[in-house]
Design a protein around this motif. Structure first.
Motif, PDB file in Angstrom:
ATOM      1  N   TRP A 130      27.415  28.815  28.303  1.00  0.00           N
ATOM      2  CA  TRP A 130      27.653  29.289  26.929  1.00  0.00           C
ATOM      3  C   TRP A 130      27.658  30.814  26.908  1.00  0.00           C
ATOM      4  CZ3 TRP A 130      28.876  27.214  22.289  1.00  0.00           C
ATOM      5  CH2 TRP A 130      28.555  27.914  21.131  1.00  0.00           C
ATOM      6  N   LEU A 148      26.322  23.141  24.568  1.00  0.00           N
ATOM      7  CA  LEU A 148      25.313  24.198  24.465  1.00  0.00           C
ATOM      8  C   LEU A 148      24.366  24.198  25.663  1.00  0.00           C
ATOM      9  CD1 LEU A 148      24.306  23.851  20.704  1.00  0.00           C
ATOM     10  CD2 LEU A 148      25.389  25.838  21.755  1.00  0.00           C
ATOM     11  N   ARG A 149      23.995  23.001  26.103  1.00  0.00           N
ATOM     12  CA  ARG A 149      22.922  22.910  27.093  1.00  0.00           C
ATOM     13  C   ARG A 149      23.417  22.998  28.515  1.00  0.00           C
ATOM     14  NH1 ARG A 149      20.095  18.023  23.842  1.00  0.00           N
ATOM     15  NH2 ARG A 149      18.324  19.146  22.968  1.00  0.00           N
ATOM     16  N   GLY A 180      25.812  33.976  23.578  1.00  0.00           N
ATOM     17  CA  GLY A 180      24.477  34.480  23.263  1.00  0.00           C
ATOM     18  C   GLY A 180      23.557  33.422  22.681  1.00  0.00           C
ATOM     19  N   VAL A 181      22.274  33.728  22.744  1.00  0.00           N
ATOM     20  CA  VAL A 181      21.236  32.788  22.332  1.00  0.00           C
ATOM     21  C   VAL A 181      21.237  32.577  20.816  1.00  0.00           C
ATOM     22  CG1 VAL A 181      18.730  32.529  22.123  1.00  0.00           C
ATOM     23  CG2 VAL A 181      19.751  33.149  24.326  1.00  0.00           C
ATOM     24  N   ALA A 182      21.388  33.656  20.053  1.00  0.00           N
ATOM     25  CA  ALA A 182      21.308  33.536  18.588  1.00  0.00           C
ATOM     26  C   ALA A 182      22.369  32.572  18.067  1.00  0.00           C
ATOM     27  CB  ALA A 182      21.459  34.905  17.930  1.00  0.00           C
ATOM     28  N   ILE A 230      22.797  29.409   6.353  1.00  0.00           N
ATOM     29  CA  ILE A 230      23.077  30.070   7.634  1.00  0.00           C
ATOM     30  C   ILE A 230      24.287  30.995   7.488  1.00  0.00           C
ATOM     31  CG2 ILE A 230      23.928  29.652  10.001  1.00  0.00           C
ATOM     32  CD1 ILE A 230      21.857  27.530  10.347  1.00  0.00           C
ATOM     33  N   ALA A 235      23.184  24.861  17.215  1.00  0.00           N
ATOM     34  CA  ALA A 235      22.340  23.672  17.408  1.00  0.00           C
ATOM     35  C   ALA A 235      21.799  23.176  16.066  1.00  0.00           C
ATOM     36  CB  ALA A 235      21.190  23.992  18.356  1.00  0.00           C
ATOM     37  N   LEU A 236      21.307  24.101  15.248  1.00  0.00           N
ATOM     38  CA  LEU A 236      20.748  23.694  13.950  1.00  0.00           C
ATOM     39  C   LEU A 236      21.850  23.173  13.028  1.00  0.00           C
ATOM     40  CD1 LEU A 236      18.153  26.564  13.380  1.00  0.00           C
ATOM     41  CD2 LEU A 236      17.677  24.186  14.017  1.00  0.00           C
ATOM     42  N   ALA A 268      23.813  30.199  19.784  1.00  0.00           N
ATOM     43  CA  ALA A 268      23.500  28.845  20.264  1.00  0.00           C
ATOM     44  C   ALA A 268      22.478  28.181  19.349  1.00  0.00           C
ATOM     45  CB  ALA A 268      22.974  28.903  21.702  1.00  0.00           C
ATOM     46  N   VAL A 269      21.487  28.961  18.924  1.00  0.00           N
ATOM     47  CA  VAL A 269      20.457  28.433  18.024  1.00  0.00           C
ATOM     48  C   VAL A 269      21.089  27.996  16.702  1.00  0.00           C
ATOM     49  CG1 VAL A 269      18.460  29.126  16.615  1.00  0.00           C
ATOM     50  CG2 VAL A 269      18.526  29.673  19.069  1.00  0.00           C
ATOM     51  N   ASP A 270      21.931  28.845  16.132  1.00  0.00           N
ATOM     52  CA  ASP A 270      22.590  28.481  14.868  1.00  0.00           C
ATOM     53  C   ASP A 270      23.475  27.246  15.039  1.00  0.00           C
ATOM     54  OD1 ASP A 270      21.426  30.413  13.321  1.00  0.00           O
ATOM     55  OD2 ASP A 270      23.102  31.826  13.415  1.00  0.00           O
ATOM     56  N   ARG A 305      22.755  19.703  13.905  1.00  0.00           N
ATOM     57  CA  ARG A 305      21.709  18.796  13.427  1.00  0.00           C
ATOM     58  C   ARG A 305      21.878  18.494  11.931  1.00  0.00           C
ATOM     59  NH1 ARG A 305      17.964  14.924  14.396  1.00  0.00           N
ATOM     60  NH2 ARG A 305      16.278  15.060  12.936  1.00  0.00           N
ATOM     61  N   PHE A 306      22.250  19.494  11.141  1.00  0.00           N
ATOM     62  CA  PHE A 306      22.396  19.272   9.698  1.00  0.00           C
ATOM     63  C   PHE A 306      23.521  18.261   9.414  1.00  0.00           C
ATOM     64  CE2 PHE A 306      20.827  23.933   9.209  1.00  0.00           C
ATOM     65  CZ  PHE A 306      19.521  23.533   9.400  1.00  0.00           C
TER      66      PHE A 306
END
Lengths: 216, 216
Positions: free
Chosen positions: A173, A168-169, A176-178, A103, A184-185, A180-182, A188-189
């Motif tokens: 926030w 995040l939820r 931006g969405v991009a 990432i 979140a992932l 937030a996606v990074d 998780r890692f």
């Protein structure tokens, strides 16, 4: 032959221990890459992973040969079978560090993290390094106290991960969405990294004592 | 004793096969729950997972007893060791279906998905079911052709996952950050589900032929 067998068994345990330490080191570097948008560190984590994967294959082969040629029983058999399972978890921990680094590489020269969440990832990275080092030590010492530390670190990791998801939820926030996606992932890692360390700790203690460590 | 050994070996293989089928079924139900915001299906997936986890423990115990009492070699040893590794992957596939169901439960009565991405998840769910069924069959048949189908399905899953991430990261996602976070995590769960099926397929074919299936 018995001495050779014991040496091979020790060598298998040593390899597993090293793999746990290397996985922790990979997550340490990946976290540094993440916090500093440091492409060189990210590339190093990605490139080094091949070595960990090869260690896993070699350890599985060595364990298989021990099973085939020595027909071990009881405690020795438990150690060999457990080691085969544990090297898969250790490799996966390194794989998760590589995901973090990937990432960083994809977003470079931008930072993947808004500075607002730097603290979360600095803390999760620190816990990940502790987890890798604890797993490394527990594999050798089979010390139930040190294994309990793994469970405690996992609880702390899960709490951070949940707080991050809530941020995040539920909050507003603004990044931006991009991103937030990074985030979140990435969260998780780190959380999965801890889960694998817990598996290693539990398996080692079960092998040594016949009991799973108490949850904290 | 030899007949009893073969029966136990067959029983282990049968359990693994069933676990793969159950994991596919769990992801089928989880996908239905996701697309229809169906709480009852989500709860069923979550509740049923305990059964899969118990099957894993039982299979690992049975495999351990076979190793300890029968000291198998060559092909039989490969099957037993491979089965121990494979049941862990099958359990994890079910665990990922449970993660999908947990997001459905948390968001209920809202739908976790904007209808815009329903098609992605319907397709990923369909592939996941195929993957579970292919793994179930390959474990029994050791058919390299069927194993290749697993690799092809995995490629299709990865493509869908990448397109989904691109949609989230690069387009003007109008559904808010919370839904982007859920969609990103959900996509990851399906992608990992496929990875575990690939692992099972590769391991079974390697056991049967000594070669890993060609990548497609």
């Amino acid at each position: 032959m018995c001495t050779a067998f014991n040496e091979q068994l020790d060598s298998l345990t040593e390899t597993l221990s090293q793999m746990c330490g290397l996985a922790g080191l990979a997550m340490e570097r990946a976290t540094q890459a993440l916090l500093q948008a440091d492409l060189a560190s990210a590339e190093k984590v990605i490139g080094d992973h091949e070595h960990l994967a090869r260690m896993q294959t070699d350890a599985e082969d060595a364990a298989f040969v021990l099973l085939a040629l020595q027909a071990p029983v009881a405690a020795d058999l438990r150690i060999i079978v457990g080691s085969m399972q544990n090297v898969a978890d250790a490799e996966r921990m390194g794989g998760l560090a590589r995901h973090v680094a990937q990432i960083v590489r994809r977003r470079h020269p931008e930072r993947p993290l808004p500075t607002e969440v730097d603290g979360y990832f600095a803390e999760m990275g620190g816990i990940a390094v502790d987890l890798g080092n604890s797993a490394r030590d527990v594999v050798l010492s089979r010390d139930p106290e040190r294994a309990l530390q793994i469970s405690r670190d996992d609880v702390a990791m899960n709490e951070l991960h949940q707080r991050l998801l809530t941020l995040l939820r539920e909050k507003d926030w603004p990044h931006g969405v991009a991103s937030a996606v990074d985030v979140a992932l990435l969260g998780r890692f780190y959380e999965r990294f801890a889960d694998h360390a817990v598996e290693i700790g539990r398996r080692v203690i079960f092998q040594a004592t016949g009991k799973v460590p108490d949850d904290v």
